[in-house]
Design an enzyme around this catalytic site. Sequence first.
Site, mmCIF file in Angstrom:
data_model
loop_
_atom_site.group_PDB
_atom_site.id
_atom_site.type_symbol
_atom_site.label_atom_id
_atom_site.label_comp_id
_atom_site.label_asym_id
_atom_site.label_seq_id
_atom_site.Cartn_x
_atom_site.Cartn_y
_atom_site.Cartn_z
ATOM 1 N N SER A 184 36.554 -29.056 -9.572
ATOM 2 C CA SER A 184 37.661 -29.958 -9.262
ATOM 3 C C SER A 184 38.827 -29.851 -10.232
ATOM 4 O O SER A 184 39.963 -30.154 -9.874
ATOM 5 C CB SER A 184 37.158 -31.407 -9.248
ATOM 6 O OG SER A 184 36.427 -31.693 -10.422
ATOM 7 N N HIS A 244 40.346 -36.929 -14.005
ATOM 8 C CA HIS A 244 40.695 -35.561 -13.601
ATOM 9 C C HIS A 244 42.167 -35.319 -13.921
ATOM 10 O O HIS A 244 42.939 -36.277 -14.076
ATOM 11 C CB HIS A 244 40.449 -35.347 -12.102
ATOM 12 C CG HIS A 244 39.037 -35.047 -11.766
ATOM 13 N ND1 HIS A 244 38.038 -35.993 -11.819
ATOM 14 C CD2 HIS A 244 38.432 -33.885 -11.387
ATOM 15 C CE1 HIS A 244 36.890 -35.440 -11.478
ATOM 16 N NE2 HIS A 244 37.092 -34.164 -11.219
#
Length: 292
Positions: free
Chosen positions: A45, A272
Amino acid sequence: MQKHVSRRNVMVTSCALAGAIVLSLTAGGTAQASDPLRYVALGDSYSAGSGVLPVDTSNLLCLRSTANYPHVIADRTGARLKDVTCGAAQTKDFTSSQYLGVPPQVNALGADTDLVTLTIGGNDNGTFINAITSCGSAGLLTAGKGSPCKDKHGSKFADEIKNSTYPALKNALNAVRAKAPNARIAVLGYPWITPEKADPSCYLKLPIASGDVPYLRDVQTHLNAAVERASKETGATFVDFAEVSDGHDACTPLGTRWIEPLLFGTSLVPVHPNALGERRMAEHTMEVLGLK
């Protein structure tokens, strides 16, 4: 008179021939110079840019962004990109199917691949998700005091990285090299998620106990060290973010931070990289590789 004409014809013919050779060489050089890099992006990711808009609708399972660092690199270099990055990918997903209809990532590679970039390893053993959720839950229970996560888990995460993630990384990178023997392979480390020391003002966004902030940072240090070691031992280029991402962790303000916090962030996927983080990852990678 005849000799004069003959010599002139020879000179004209010679000049024409020389010009043709020069044009041919120039054209060939131009074609070669303009031939774009064949670039394949692999990874999890952090490579996919999960949570960053706009979303790549060609495969919604992978939560891939069209503004991830591979796309930034391709846009700036003119490379011909094949992006098979996929959120939640582990090292095993390089050589086996992650989801139904999602081929092993190394299938995108070939002998004609010029450049490969990737981030991988953070999802093996659930390192990132388990450490963050466990430490976050423990931090909430103690109202941010002490080091409950470290007290509970000790060296568990570091041991898993050393004993399981590291050899899996080597196997994955060897599989990449086998499929793309002529490519330059760049393996990116993970930018810092937490600061070196606890920031009380960050607790609402990243509810980690004060003593567990450096503990999580140490876990990430172990992971990046394993990625670096595996990269060097398989002939890949390691792109180190330890220095350039310092001061851009999830506790810093919007516009400065590269990583979104667990709570009250701006990304669809917390902890993230945001769009700025993906751009900076691309730029530092290009700098390390000497790409323009």
